[in-house]
Design an enzyme around this catalytic site. Structure first.
Site, PDB file in Angstrom:
ATOM      1  N   LYS A 185       0.886  -1.178   0.000  1.00  0.00           N
ATOM      2  CA  LYS A 185       0.000   0.000   0.000  1.00  0.00           C
ATOM      3  C   LYS A 185       0.915   1.216   0.000  1.00  0.00           C
ATOM      4  CE  LYS A 185      -2.480   3.342   2.066  1.00  0.00           C
ATOM      5  NZ  LYS A 185      -1.773   4.592   1.770  1.00  0.00           N
ATOM      6  N   GLU A 259       7.522  -0.664  12.147  1.00  0.00           N
ATOM      7  CA  GLU A 259       8.712   0.207  12.089  1.00  0.00           C
ATOM      8  C   GLU A 259       8.195   1.631  12.220  1.00  0.00           C
ATOM      9  OE1 GLU A 259      11.757  -0.766  11.993  1.00  0.00           O
ATOM     10  OE2 GLU A 259      11.603  -2.856  11.359  1.00  0.00           O
ATOM     11  N   CYS A 294      13.150   8.639   9.984  1.00  0.00           N
ATOM     12  CA  CYS A 294      12.854   8.113  11.328  1.00  0.00           C
ATOM     13  C   CYS A 294      14.123   7.978  12.164  1.00  0.00           C
ATOM     14  CB  CYS A 294      12.153   6.768  11.198  1.00  0.00           C
ATOM     15  SG  CYS A 294      12.974   5.708  10.014  1.00  0.00           S
ATOM     16  N   GLU A 395       8.836  13.631  17.908  1.00  0.00           N
ATOM     17  CA  GLU A 395       9.426  13.567  16.573  1.00  0.00           C
ATOM     18  C   GLU A 395       8.927  14.754  15.748  1.00  0.00           C
ATOM     19  OE1 GLU A 395       8.023  10.420  13.913  1.00  0.00           O
ATOM     20  OE2 GLU A 395      10.118   9.986  13.446  1.00  0.00           O
TER      21      GLU A 395
END
Ligand code: NAD
Length: 493
Positions: A185, A259, A294, A395
């Site tokens: 996806k 993840e 990330c 983040e």
């Protein structure tokens, strides 16, 4: 420098999805627009806006292809993946150019290396396909006890927008080498390179082995997460969505690996105030990827004895970086993916700048030569950041760096570990004893010592805490993430 194509002259390309070896529209014909981050006014493509019926179709195609693909000798699967790798390599410049247009990642510093990693990981997993094997257990003459490693079935790989090819490379060849089939996806904001990858591989894989669907997370993404025909969910994205995906997958007993996000610490010891280390810390900041990574070392911990000198060198390096059109070879830094993300980064900046005592070491917005209509954002370096502030805890996923000073090792390890994330970390010291002891004490799935970047095919990749569960990109990631064990006990005679 070659002339860059005027984006306003680009025709809108209507892309289709790849299901069961065919290029198809959404069942209901709905589409969504793909806007390039280089110019918010330019729609470069449309893709199908897939829904439940499309999930059904893609999962059905992957299920139908699974038995024959799983039954192939591993050497045949390996051969097919090597052919894909060769074809992807031949098309790597095209993939890199499309990455720049689709994601805003700069061609020289990011997009080409990403296309290179895709090829390398197809080759790596083709090479280790034969490692999908069991063990024979000690037994007496009258018995035979052994295990088999079997594929899981249909894998759904849900991808983020920041580095689609890189993340697809972690999942696709590993899942296929182990005998699974896959439905990828693509992220709604950057789906084009994934569709291109499928087109390139299509010739070398049986129909239905690799499928790609496009559309929104809450629609086609959720449909895949809940689909009883999906045996494994391999999700890469935010911790917030990842936790939801993990919960739903576990509820229906599907395999799942996650993840997720990170807030990686980068610790510099007082013996390491050198130009070489500054260069590596600059890599760790991932400024060249707009810090939309990330693994960004977004919290830099400098020992107080060197902080001033080290920071001055970092500022000088940052000032020398060129923010510009990601298709331009001269650009070090491209653009942020979309308006939502741009505004989110602004929110963090405004909040951080309003904090008492914060010091702005560098604000590249003053020097920025490019701006609207692209989502360009120059780096900002803040010092005297309090570790409790949101900018040092959450983040940002944008080029906003927090610098914090430290005095003793226990203190810096405590600050580094005081995070709900645990994806990556960086430690810099000439004294390997100090560096390795510190590396062992950091709660992160990946610690780099004296380097700020450098991921090799086959290395283990994955997070601790809110950064996720499961490993990818490695042999054990393939075995644990994409196979299951069956124990066979035989009574002989
Ligand atoms: P996101 O979580 O918003 O989306 C990721 C993917 O999930 C997209 O394809 C999206 O459409 C889909 N999705 C959204 N809602 C969904 C739902 N309800 N059900 C199923 N799927 C859904 O993340 P993003 O903004 O695309 O990517 C940025 C995030 O990804 C950052 O947090 C970053 O740290 C993380 N990331 C992690 C890694 C890693 O390897 N750990 C790598 C790259 C990015």
């Amino acid at each position: 420098m070659a002339e860059l194509k005027d984006l306003s002259t680009l025709e809108v390309t209507p892309y289709k999805m790849f299901i069961g070896g065919e290029w198809v529209d959404a069942v209901d014909g709905a589409t969504l627009e793909v806007i390039t981050p280089i110019d918010r006014n330019v729609t470069i493509a449309t893709t199908p806006r897939a829904q439940q019926a499309d999930a059904d179709r893609a999962v059905e195609a992957a299920r139908a292809a699974f038995p024959a693909w799983a039954a192939l000798p591993f050497a045949e699967r390996s051969k097919a993946l090597l052919k894909c790798a060769d074809a992807l390599e031949a098309a790597s410049e095209e993939l890199a150019q499309l990455t720049a247009l689709d994601t805003g990642n700069a061609i020289r510093t990011q997009a080409r290396p990403e296309a290179g990693t895709l090829v390398a990981l197809f080759r790596y997993f083709a090479g280790v396909a034969g490692e999908v094997k069991g063990v024979t257990l000690p037994s007496d003459d009258g018995t035979l006890q052994y295990t088999r490693r079997e594929p899981l079935g249909v894998v759904a790989g849900i991808l983020p927008w920041n580095s689609p090819l890189l993340i697809a490379a972690f999942k696709t060849p590993a899942a296929l080498a182990a005998g699974n089939t896959i439905v990828l996806k693509a992220a709604e904001d950057a789906p084009l390179t994934i569709l291109k990858m499928a087109e390139i591989c299509a010739e070398h894989l049986p129909a239905g082995v690799l499928n790609v669907v496009t559309g929104y997370g809450a629609e086609i993404g959720d449909a895949l997460v809940n689909h009883p025909g999906v045996d494994k969910l391999s999700f890469t994205g935010s911790s917030q969505i990842g936790k939801m995906v993990g919960g739903k997958a576990t509820e229906r007993m599907a395999h799942v690996s996650l993840e997720l996000g990170g807030k990686s610490p980068c610790i510099v010891f007082p013996d390491s105030c050198t130009d070489e280390v500054v260069d590596q810390v600059m890599l760790a900041t991932r400024f060249a990827r707009q810090s939309q990574s990330c693994t960004t070392g977004s919290r830099v911990f400098l020992h107080e004895d060197i902080a001033e000198e080290f920071l001055a060198k970092m500022v000088e390096r940052t000032r020398g970086m060129t923010v510009g059109d990601p298709r331009d070879e001269a650009s070090d830094i491209g653009c942020i993916i979309n308006a939502k993300q741009y505004d989110r980064v602004q929110g963090f900046i405004d909040e951080a700048l309003a904090q008492d005592g914060v010091k702005v070491e560098y604000d590249g917005r003053e020097d920025l030569q490019v701006g609207e209509p692209g989502f360009y954002h120059a780096p900002i370096i803040l010092s005297q950041v309090d570790p409790s502030w949101r900018v040092a805890r959450e983040e940002v996923f944008g080029p906003l760096l927090s610098v914090i000073t430290w005095k003793d090792v226990d203190e810096v390890v405590e600050m580094a570990n005081d995070s709900h994330y645990g994806l990556a970390a960086f430690v810099f010291s000439k004294n390997l004893d100090d560096a390795l002891r510190t590396a062992h004490r950091i709660d992160s799935g990946w610690v780099q010592v004296n380097q700020g970047g450098g991921q090799i095919p086959g290395q283990s990749y994955g997070g601790m805490k809110d950064s996720g569960v499961g490993r990818e990109s490695s042999l054990e990631g393939m075995l644990e993430g994409f196979t299951q064990i069956k124990q066979i006990n035989v009574k002989l005679g």
